[in-house]
Design a protein around this motif. Structure first.
Motif, PDB file in Angstrom:
ATOM      1  N   GLN A  30       0.924  -1.237  -0.145  1.00 17.08           N
ATOM      2  CA  GLN A  30      -0.078  -0.081   0.027  1.00 17.08           C
ATOM      3  C   GLN A  30       0.976   1.147   0.092  1.00 17.08           C
ATOM      4  OE1 GLN A  30      -2.730   0.297   3.195  1.00 17.08           O
ATOM      5  NE2 GLN A  30      -3.801   2.085   2.238  1.00 17.08           N
ATOM      6  N   VAL A  31       0.469   2.426  -0.812  1.00 15.68           N
ATOM      7  CA  VAL A  31       1.187   3.308  -0.941  1.00 15.68           C
ATOM      8  C   VAL A  31       0.267   4.707  -0.380  1.00 15.68           C
ATOM      9  CG1 VAL A  31       2.261   5.087  -2.483  1.00 15.68           C
ATOM     10  CG2 VAL A  31       2.789   2.512  -2.847  1.00 15.68           C
ATOM     11  N   PRO A  32       0.702   5.224   0.618  1.00 18.03           N
ATOM     12  CA  PRO A  32      -0.449   6.220   0.950  1.00 18.03           C
ATOM     13  C   PRO A  32      -0.141   7.642   0.245  1.00 18.03           C
ATOM     14  CG  PRO A  32       1.308   5.881   2.785  1.00 18.03           C
ATOM     15  CD  PRO A  32       1.644   5.105   1.812  1.00 18.03           C
ATOM     16  N   TYR A  33      -1.345   8.093  -0.024  1.00 19.24           N
ATOM     17  CA  TYR A  33      -1.561   9.315  -0.925  1.00 19.24           C
ATOM     18  C   TYR A  33      -2.489  10.231  -0.415  1.00 19.24           C
ATOM     19  CZ  TYR A  33      -5.698   7.409  -2.849  1.00 19.24           C
ATOM     20  OH  TYR A  33      -7.043   6.970  -3.180  1.00 19.24           O
ATOM     21  N   GLY A  34      -2.354  11.425  -0.937  1.00 18.08           N
ATOM     22  CA  GLY A  34      -3.538  12.177  -0.448  1.00 18.08           C
ATOM     23  C   GLY A  34      -3.813  13.382  -1.685  1.00 18.08           C
ATOM     24  N   ARG A  35      -5.005  14.432  -1.573  1.00 17.46           N
ATOM     25  CA  ARG A  35      -5.244  15.182  -2.426  1.00 17.46           C
ATOM     26  C   ARG A  35      -5.073  16.669  -1.876  1.00 17.46           C
ATOM     27  NH1 ARG A  35     -10.085  13.072  -6.168  1.00 17.46           N
ATOM     28  NH2 ARG A  35      -9.256  13.902  -7.847  1.00 17.46           N
TER      29      ARG A  35
END
Length: 79
Positions: A30-35
């Motif tokens: 899993q690769v954490p991301y945001g917006r």
């Protein structure tokens, strides 16, 4: 709910739709991301690059990692 998959430079990228959003996986991790407020995505470990296409951003991350690994081994980033 669906899953978008792509192989890129020997890595597997998956974008798995969930009820509360989507999960980005690269090589089953899993690769954490945001917006950002304007809608662009960023990766928590790679906030230098933003785009509105999460799959494209995952590809850029893979390219960045390959260049960084090459430099750590004493090579150049020309591949």
């Amino acid at each position: 709910m669906g899953t978008e998959r792509r192989d890129y430079e020997g890595h597997r990228i998956e974008l798995v739709s969930r009820e509360v959003g989507a999960e980005l996986l690269i090589d089953d991790e899993q690769v954490p991301y945001g917006r950002l407020p304007q809608g662009d995505f960023f990766l928590h470990d790679y906030a230098y690059d933003w785009t509105d296409d999460l799959m494209d951003l995952a590809q850029r991350w893979i390219e960045y990692q390959a260049k960084a690994d090459s430099l750590r081994r004493g090579g150049t980033d020309d591949q």
